[in-house]
Write an enzyme that holds these catalytic residues in place. Structure first.
Site, short mmCIF file in Angstrom:
data_model
loop_
_atom_site.label_atom_id
_atom_site.label_comp_id
_atom_site.label_asym_id
_atom_site.label_seq_id
_atom_site.Cartn_x
_atom_site.Cartn_y
_atom_site.Cartn_z
N GLY A 312 -66.21 -22.03 41.80
CA GLY A 312 -67.54 -22.31 41.31
C GLY A 312 -67.63 -22.17 39.81
CB SER A 314 -64.32 -25.97 37.81
OG SER A 314 -63.10 -25.54 38.30
CB SER A 329 -59.05 -26.03 33.82
OG SER A 329 -58.29 -26.81 34.73
#
Length: 358
Positions: A312, A314, A329
């Site tokens: 959650g 990213s 990332s």
């Protein structure tokens, strides 16, 4: 491949793809990392960002990276010959003579790319140790681990290898959630091009949807303008209508951090990550020019940190004070306060899309 918005609705977007969350725990214990940059980071000044960038260009093949001394806060520049060392000292930085240049370390990573491109592994340059630091997560099988160790052994002390817990996965991070294609994400930074406003997020987020909203099934707030994943991990979403999109990062405590500039992260520096799952976490930059071999493809030129993150997170913001550093990332997870958050350097993305933080 070298280092070469908050609408109320979406500041750092965290994508929670049901198909990508945090992986299972590692099979086998993590090994300690002997890197001299481990430990609390130090704050980089605007002058150090500028000097670091200038010296990297000026030194060329005589340079071997740079880092911040955790005890003194000095910018230390690794070089391969005395003349380069003299030039570094004349600029006001501290010089350190080392055996291997950045070009040589990149050649080492080329060997790893061709002989050990195994999902669940990553490698990057640690200039403080003058080595390529390799990590293998819990998904790497015993057979693949033996292959990796064999390749590492052939490269001698130019590399170090350690096992880490968890599984390298793309995550979703940032501040405020945005939704697209049935997934939840976060935006990293609001950016502008002339009078047009956008937000940056992870490319593996924007690959999944064109239209983005502030809530699942809600009204559209933006549409995909650009996307790159794998190889890179960044995307650009153009706001629709007349959004309220200040150039700040959500601190998850009722406050926000104004973002006024962007820079490349320096090994040894302290930074923070804002994510909608884990909120704001802190860490230290430990490697640059990092390759991460995700299960669905590699990304290159990334930055490795010790900030904690989770599924959650990213697309979220990596920053230091008012300076934007990167777009979250993924990671292999977090043990206690020690994580492995990976970010896409933001300056590269600003240049690709011709946008600026504000």
């Amino acid at each position: 491949m070298s280092r070469t918005l908050r609408a109320r609705i979406c500041l750092s977007v965290l994508l929670t793809l049901t198909v990508v969350g945090l992986g299972p725990g590692a099979a086998g214990a993590a090994e300690p990392d002997p890197s001299p940059t481990r430990g609390p980071g130090v704050t980089a000044s605007p002058g150090q960002y500028a000097l670091d960038s200038r010296l990297e260009r000026a030194l060329g093949d005589r340079g071997a990276g740079s880092y911040l001394d955790s005890a003194t806060g000095e910018l230390v520049v690794a070089v391969t010959d005395p003349a380069a060392a003299a030039a570094v000292r004349a600029s006001g930085a501290r010089a350190e003579l080392v055996e291997r240049s950045t070009a040589r370390l990149e050649a080492v990573m080329g060997v790893l790319e061709s002989r050990a491109k195994i999902p669940g592994t990553s490698w990057g340059i640690d200039p403080a140790a003058n080595q390529v630091a390799i990590e293998a997560d819990g998904s790497v099988s015993a057979r693949s681990m033996a292959r990796l160790r064999s390749v590492a052994a052939s490269l001698g002390d130019a590399v170090r290898l350690r096992r880490v817990p968890g599984t390298f996965t793309k995550e979703v991070a940032g501040g405020d959630a945005v939704h697209g294609g049935g997934f939840r994400c976060s935006a990293a930074f609001n950016v502008s091009r002339g009078t047009d406003l956008f937000f940056l997020t992870a490319g593996h987020c924007t690959q999944s949807a064109v239209s983005w909203s502030a809530s699942s099934g809600g009204a559209e707030i933006g549409t995909r303008e650009g996307s790159s994943f794998p190889t890179d991990d960044y995307g650009l979403v153009r706001y629709t209508g007349t959004p309220e999109a200040p150039g700040t990062v959500n601190l998850h405590d009722g406050g926000s951090q104004d973002i006024t500039s962007a820079a490349d992260a320096i090994v040894g520096q302290a930074l923070r990550k804002s994510g909608s799952t884990t909120g704001v976490t802190s860490g230290t930059v430990t490697a640059v020019d990092v390759t991460v071999n995700y299960s669905d493809g590699p990304v290159y030129g990334m930055v490795r940190t010790t900030a904690c993150s989770a599924g959650g997170d990213s697309g979220g913001a990596h920053f230091s004070g008012p300076t934007a550093l990167g777009i979250h990332s993924g990671s292999s997870g977090c043990t206690g306060t020690n994580g492995s958050a990976i970010h896409q350097p933001v300056r590269e993305v600003l240049g690709v899309y011709g946008v600026a933080v504000y």
